[in-house]
Scaffold this motif. Structure first.
Motif, PDB file in Angstrom:
ATOM      1  N   LEU A 195      43.551 -11.732  29.235  1.00  0.00           N
ATOM      2  CA  LEU A 195      44.645 -11.452  28.307  1.00  0.00           C
ATOM      3  C   LEU A 195      44.502 -10.077  27.654  1.00  0.00           C
ATOM      4  O   LEU A 195      45.494  -9.378  27.439  1.00  0.00           O
ATOM      5  CB  LEU A 195      44.705 -12.532  27.223  1.00  0.00           C
ATOM      6  CG  LEU A 195      44.974 -13.973  27.690  1.00  0.00           C
ATOM      7  CD1 LEU A 195      45.077 -14.901  26.495  1.00  0.00           C
ATOM      8  CD2 LEU A 195      46.219 -14.051  28.550  1.00  0.00           C
ATOM      9  N   ASP A 196      43.265  -9.717  27.324  1.00  0.00           N
ATOM     10  CA  ASP A 196      43.023  -8.424  26.666  1.00  0.00           C
ATOM     11  C   ASP A 196      43.027  -7.268  27.649  1.00  0.00           C
ATOM     12  O   ASP A 196      43.134  -6.104  27.240  1.00  0.00           O
ATOM     13  CB  ASP A 196      41.683  -8.441  25.918  1.00  0.00           C
ATOM     14  CG  ASP A 196      41.697  -9.395  24.734  1.00  0.00           C
ATOM     15  OD1 ASP A 196      42.796  -9.761  24.285  1.00  0.00           O
ATOM     16  OD2 ASP A 196      40.604  -9.764  24.276  1.00  0.00           O
ATOM     17  N   GLY A 197      42.875  -7.578  28.937  1.00  0.00           N
ATOM     18  CA  GLY A 197      42.783  -6.509  29.930  1.00  0.00           C
ATOM     19  C   GLY A 197      41.492  -5.722  29.809  1.00  0.00           C
ATOM     20  O   GLY A 197      41.426  -4.556  30.190  1.00  0.00           O
ATOM     21  N   ARG A 198      40.459  -6.369  29.282  1.00  0.00           N
ATOM     22  CA  ARG A 198      39.167  -5.696  29.109  1.00  0.00           C
ATOM     23  C   ARG A 198      38.088  -6.502  29.811  1.00  0.00           C
ATOM     24  O   ARG A 198      37.880  -7.680  29.502  1.00  0.00           O
ATOM     25  CB  ARG A 198      38.812  -5.546  27.620  1.00  0.00           C
ATOM     26  CG  ARG A 198      39.716  -4.596  26.866  1.00  0.00           C
ATOM     27  CD  ARG A 198      39.181  -4.329  25.485  1.00  0.00           C
ATOM     28  NE  ARG A 198      37.877  -3.692  25.526  1.00  0.00           N
ATOM     29  CZ  ARG A 198      37.194  -3.340  24.437  1.00  0.00           C
ATOM     30  NH1 ARG A 198      37.693  -3.589  23.234  1.00  0.00           N
ATOM     31  NH2 ARG A 198      36.026  -2.764  24.544  1.00  0.00           N
ATOM     32  N   PHE A 199      37.447  -5.836  30.755  1.00  0.00           N
ATOM     33  CA  PHE A 199      36.382  -6.479  31.524  1.00  0.00           C
ATOM     34  C   PHE A 199      35.151  -5.595  31.511  1.00  0.00           C
ATOM     35  O   PHE A 199      35.256  -4.376  31.698  1.00  0.00           O
ATOM     36  CB  PHE A 199      36.825  -6.714  32.971  1.00  0.00           C
ATOM     37  CG  PHE A 199      37.899  -7.746  33.109  1.00  0.00           C
ATOM     38  CD1 PHE A 199      37.577  -9.066  33.338  1.00  0.00           C
ATOM     39  CD2 PHE A 199      39.233  -7.382  32.989  1.00  0.00           C
ATOM     40  CE1 PHE A 199      38.573 -10.022  33.459  1.00  0.00           C
ATOM     41  CE2 PHE A 199      40.226  -8.337  33.106  1.00  0.00           C
ATOM     42  CZ  PHE A 199      39.904  -9.659  33.339  1.00  0.00           C
ATOM     43  N   LYS A 200      34.040  -6.207  31.233  1.00  0.00           N
ATOM     44  CA  LYS A 200      32.789  -5.486  31.344  1.00  0.00           C
ATOM     45  C   LYS A 200      32.469  -5.319  32.822  1.00  0.00           C
ATOM     46  O   LYS A 200      32.357  -6.313  33.550  1.00  0.00           O
ATOM     47  CB  LYS A 200      31.651  -6.244  30.652  1.00  0.00           C
ATOM     48  CG  LYS A 200      31.913  -6.572  29.190  1.00  0.00           C
ATOM     49  CD  LYS A 200      32.081  -5.348  28.328  1.00  0.00           C
ATOM     50  CE  LYS A 200      32.208  -5.720  26.858  1.00  0.00           C
ATOM     51  NZ  LYS A 200      32.512  -4.560  26.010  1.00  0.00           N
ATOM     52  N   SER A 201      32.337  -4.084  33.249  1.00  0.00           N
ATOM     53  CA  SER A 201      32.098  -3.859  34.677  1.00  0.00           C
ATOM     54  C   SER A 201      31.141  -2.693  34.871  1.00  0.00           C
ATOM     55  O   SER A 201      31.020  -1.815  34.013  1.00  0.00           O
ATOM     56  CB  SER A 201      33.413  -3.573  35.403  1.00  0.00           C
ATOM     57  OG  SER A 201      34.029  -2.407  34.886  1.00  0.00           O
ATOM     58  N   ARG A 202      30.474  -2.713  35.978  1.00  0.00           N
ATOM     59  CA  ARG A 202      29.576  -1.619  36.352  1.00  0.00           C
ATOM     60  C   ARG A 202      30.373  -0.632  37.197  1.00  0.00           C
ATOM     61  O   ARG A 202      30.788  -0.965  38.321  1.00  0.00           O
ATOM     62  CB  ARG A 202      28.386  -2.159  37.141  1.00  0.00           C
ATOM     63  CG  ARG A 202      27.400  -1.087  37.578  1.00  0.00           C
ATOM     64  CD  ARG A 202      26.175  -1.717  38.230  1.00  0.00           C
ATOM     65  NE  ARG A 202      25.313  -0.702  38.793  1.00  0.00           N
ATOM     66  CZ  ARG A 202      24.427   0.011  38.097  1.00  0.00           C
ATOM     67  NH1 ARG A 202      24.317  -0.194  36.799  1.00  0.00           N
ATOM     68  NH2 ARG A 202      23.665   0.913  38.682  1.00  0.00           N
ATOM     69  N   PRO A 203      30.613   0.584  36.664  1.00  0.00           N
ATOM     70  CA  PRO A 203      31.460   1.530  37.406  1.00  0.00           C
ATOM     71  C   PRO A 203      30.745   2.076  38.640  1.00  0.00           C
ATOM     72  O   PRO A 203      29.525   1.977  38.772  1.00  0.00           O
ATOM     73  CB  PRO A 203      31.720   2.640  36.378  1.00  0.00           C
ATOM     74  CG  PRO A 203      30.525   2.599  35.485  1.00  0.00           C
ATOM     75  CD  PRO A 203      30.132   1.136  35.397  1.00  0.00           C
ATOM     76  N   ASP A 204      31.514   2.682  39.520  1.00  0.00           N
ATOM     77  CA  ASP A 204      30.939   3.226  40.749  1.00  0.00           C
ATOM     78  C   ASP A 204      30.001   4.397  40.469  1.00  0.00           C
ATOM     79  O   ASP A 204      29.112   4.676  41.257  1.00  0.00           O
ATOM     80  CB  ASP A 204      32.060   3.678  41.688  1.00  0.00           C
ATOM     81  CG  ASP A 204      32.973   2.519  42.041  1.00  0.00           C
ATOM     82  OD1 ASP A 204      32.450   1.493  42.485  1.00  0.00           O
ATOM     83  OD2 ASP A 204      34.196   2.629  41.840  1.00  0.00           O
ATOM     84  N   TYR A 205      30.231   5.083  39.347  1.00  0.00           N
ATOM     85  CA  TYR A 205      29.384   6.220  39.002  1.00  0.00           C
ATOM     86  C   TYR A 205      28.211   5.813  38.101  1.00  0.00           C
ATOM     87  O   TYR A 205      27.539   6.680  37.519  1.00  0.00           O
ATOM     88  CB  TYR A 205      30.206   7.316  38.311  1.00  0.00           C
ATOM     89  CG  TYR A 205      31.049   6.819  37.156  1.00  0.00           C
ATOM     90  CD1 TYR A 205      30.501   6.673  35.878  1.00  0.00           C
ATOM     91  CD2 TYR A 205      32.385   6.483  37.340  1.00  0.00           C
ATOM     92  CE1 TYR A 205      31.259   6.217  34.824  1.00  0.00           C
ATOM     93  CE2 TYR A 205      33.159   6.020  36.282  1.00  0.00           C
ATOM     94  CZ  TYR A 205      32.598   5.893  35.027  1.00  0.00           C
ATOM     95  OH  TYR A 205      33.354   5.435  33.983  1.00  0.00           O
ATOM     96  N   ALA A 206      27.974   4.499  37.970  1.00  0.00           N
ATOM     97  CA  ALA A 206      26.906   4.023  37.090  1.00  0.00           C
ATOM     98  C   ALA A 206      25.552   4.571  37.503  1.00  0.00           C
ATOM     99  O   ALA A 206      24.746   4.992  36.662  1.00  0.00           O
ATOM    100  CB  ALA A 206      26.875   2.493  37.079  1.00  0.00           C
TER     101      ALA A 206
END
Length: 751
Positions: free
Chosen positions: A367-378
């Motif tokens: 609903l918030d459109g916020r997800f904790k994610s590991r980016p490709d440039y991590a």
């Protein structure tokens, strides 16, 4: 800091720090199972650090102990579930209702099936029984009641996947393999399932998988958004419930437009970029991780007291006692926190976390459109952090004292953690922090160990060696901060003292060897104590019967000249005391002469490869030695140079002469310290005033007046050697006056 000396002193530690940094960078690139576990633990702590905020959009209807006590043991019959659905959808008007419960078998608790069996068997002949049973069917068909309650309502049922059996009826998939148009999407694949019975599944708006995805340590950190069963991709309970709430028409994959722009994560997912919920109010794009998973962002510690979601008792919903405002328009998840119902999960924030709240957290993220994610440039960010922090600390820790090493290490760890938390909380980026924290700890340990085994031990050895020269209390001061002190050569303004026994050759001829040894040892011990212990002097060396000492190094004293003069006066008093003792033992009298001078000199560890000593050298040192010799000529116990008199102005002095020592052209004034200025009485001040007046007359070449004044002083003080010397000198000047241009300087011919 000059580069060459710095490289010699710190180069090895810098090189070791760089090597550790390179090793950490390689570990960061290569990956490691232990590092992954540490990162998972850090991620757990990071999640617990976030303060929860109550989300009123999502409410959990809890089949709690209170509900079990009021309604009865679980599982409840479907007529009760039907009433629960009618209360939530009809009375309270919830926007979406998800069951974290599956219904894989028909409900026979009403006894209707037993009656049907009897009607066909033992009671087959009872007139009207079949008709009566048909009338009772609606009231006793609990599955039918449950299906009727769900029909046309925003209800999502839960179900699980399994390794073997296929039970119940699956809902329609979100999409199929055919919909991918030949693309391959990696997903968790389940060979079996335990779904809901057909009437219930047909009546519900949808269904979702609630099977938990656990890590190797049994902790639920992520969840599948979709799983593959056969040729279909089926949504999770959280995704299906969110889709119903948003009134989504479809759940579909979104792929990256061109293959050359694929990220590593998208490549792993066959180019899949997002899962999209197409709804009337717009599309909601959900980023996906590998195998169609997402990280669960936990809020709070879970349960009614967790603070993230509101819990209401299912029994209160059935009774209609829940305030309508709490549930109207909300997403409701029906689950349980009751012990024994086996829906407790181990999570990063709590080892006993309600399974239903895992779905609540995922719905909130959608609903918030916020997800904790590991980016490709991590990986690039982590590598940059490792190199920056490692190289900075490798350079800085090597040059800092232990306290500085500790403070910088703590600061670096705090900064690394703060940056990681900021990126997590504000930017939703999940970055590993284990490698950089381990690197900081490794650099700290290496530098601390190096500092102890090399620098501190070297410092302690330095302090131990200085213990031969300075007082114990100064050694203790040096031990507290040994890096401030060094034996390396340097130029300083210091005050140096030479003391010598008068007529020592004659003394040695008069005493037996054992007595001479005791004589000289007693004398040297007393002088050393006066120098080292009483006024913080550095005992340089013994030169036969002579003593050499200095003040201002290795421990710097602003009043080094005053300390030297005070020591010299004390030494003369000690010599007088020893002289009385020696006389009582029948030993020769003890008389000493002392020379003191202040000035720039070189101080440090000097000598050969065979033997070295911490000592002073320079013209100012040589002059002090000459002044010690002059004390015999002038018949005084102490002779000090003009620089000492200027630097130690708290003492009373008698000017002795202007002299030019051998090898020097510059004349210097020499003085006799008489004691503290504050202790001088009127008689002594008057004597010195008469003497200085006589000295002025002499330098003005008024021989007669000067001779008369000096003769008067000698008469008043017949034991004073200075007056005897000047009576003879003035008699010579009257008989053979110095030439014109005489500067009043006496040349000292002896060294």
């Amino acid at each position: 800091m000059k580069l060459a000396p710095a490289l010699r002193k710190h180069g090895a530690r810098w090189l070791l720090g760089v090597a550790l940094t390179v090793a950490a960078a390689i570990l960061c690139l290569a990956g490691n199972a232990n590092i992954a576990r540490l990162d998972a633990m850090l991620g757990d702590w990071r999640m617990r650090a976030e303060a929860p905020q109550l989300d009123s959009r999502i409410v959990i209807v809890d089949i709690d102990e209170k509900s079990l006590a009021r309604v009865g043991r679980f599982p409840w019959s479907r007529d009760i579930q039907a009433k629960l659905v009618r209360q939530l959808t009809g009375h309270y008007g919830v926007a979406a209702l998800g069951f974290d419960i599956s219904f894989p078998e028909a409900d026979t608790s009403s006894g209707y099936a037993v009656l049907e069996t009897l009607a066909r068997g033992e009671l087959a002949g009872v007139a009207g029984l079949p008709a009566q049973l048909e009338k009772l069917r609606p009231a006793m068909d609990y599955d039918g009641q449950f299906a009727d309650a769900m029909r046309g309502q925003p209800v999502v049922l839960g179900y699980s996947v399994s390794e073997r059996q296929k039970k119940g009826v699956l809902p329609a998939p979100a999409f199929t393999v055919a919909d991918l148009n030949g693309r391959t999407v990696t997903a968790y694949t389940a060979p079996g399932y335990e779904a809901n019975i057909a009437p219930l599944q047909a009546a519900a708006r949808g269904a979702g998988i609630f099977t938990a995805l656990t890590d190797a340590d049994g902790v639920v950190r992520s969840s599948t958004l979709l799983q593959r069963i056969g040729d279909g991709y089926y949504p999770s309970l959280s995704l299906a419930t969110a889709a119903v709430y948003l009134q989504a028409r479809a759940i579909a994959p979104r792929f990256t437009a061109t293959a050359d722009t694929l990220s590593a994560r998208e490549l792993a997912n066959g180019g899949l970029e997002h899962i999209v919920l197409f709804a009337p109010r717009g599309a909601t794009a959900i980023p996906v991780g590998e195998a169609l998973t997402t990280t669960v962002q936990y809020r709070g510690t879970g349960g009614p007291a967790g603070g993230a979601f509101r819990y209401v008792s299912a029994s209160d919903v059935l009774a209609g006692s829940v305030p309508p405002a709490l549930l109207q328009g909300a997403i409701v998840l029906v689950g349980t926190t009751a012990p024994g119902l086996n829906d407790i999960r181990a999570t990063p924030v709590n080892a006993e976390y309600p399974g239903v709240e895992v779905h609540a957290n995922l719905i909130k993220s959608i609903l918030d459109g916020r997800f904790k994610s590991r980016p490709d440039y991590a990986l690039a960010l982590e590598l940059l952090q490792v190199l920056a922090v490692g190289l900075l600390l490798a350079g800085a820790l090597a040059v800092l004292p232990p306290a500085g090493v500790m403070l910088l290490t703590l600061g670096a760890m705090a900064a690394a953690i703060a940056v990681n938390l900021y990126l997590y909380a504000a930017r939703d980026l999940v970055l590993g922090g284990a490698v950089v924290l381990l690197l900081i700890v490794a650099l700290f340990i290496v530098n601390l160990a190096w500092g102890y085994f090399f620098e501190v031990r070297k410092g302690r050895a330095l302090v131990a060696r200085f213990g031969e020269y300075v007082a114990p209390e100064l050694v203790a001061e040096m031990a507290d901060n040994p890096q401030r002190y060094t034996m390396d050569g340097e130029n300083r303004e210091l005050t140096v003292l030479f003391a010598d026994v008068r007529g020592f050759t004659a003394i040695s001829e008069q005493l037996a060897p054992a007595a001479l040894r005791e004589y000289i040892n007693t004398y040297l011990t007393a002088m050393s104590q006066d120098i080292r212990d009483s006024h913080g002097g550095t005992l340089d060396k013994y030169i036969g019967d002579a003593v050499m000492a200095f003040w201002g190094a290795p421990v710097a004293f602003a009043d080094h000249a005053s300390r030297a003069v005070a020591s010299a006066l004390l030494m003369q008093r000690s010599a007088a005391r020893l002289n009385a003792d020696f006389a009582a033992r029948g030993w020769p009298p003890l008389r000493i002469g002392i020379g003191i001078n202040t000035g720039a000199m070189h101080v440090g560890d000097m000598g050969s490869r065979i033997r070295r000593a911490y000592t002073v050298m320079g013209d100012s040192v040589n002059l002090a030695a000459r002044l010690e010799g002059a004390s015999k000529l002038y018949g005084v116990g102490i002779v000090a140079g003009a620089a000492t008199r200027a630097a130690a102005g708290d003492f009373l002095y008698r000017e002795l002469d202007l002299v030019r020592v051998q090898g020097k052209q510059q004349a210097v004034a020499i003085f006799e310290p008489r004691g503290l200025l504050a202790d001088a009485d009127a008689q002594e001040l008057a004597q010195l005033a008469r003497w200085h007046a006589a000295l002025a007359l002499l330098r003005a070449r008024d021989w007669e007046a000067a001779a008369a004044e000096v003769a008067s002083l000698q008469a008043d003080f017949p034991e004073d050697g200075v007056y005897r010397l000047y009576v003879a000198r003035l008699a010579h000047y009257r008989a053979a006056p110095p030439p014109a241009g005489w500067d009043g300087v006496t040349a000292l011919s002896s060294k």
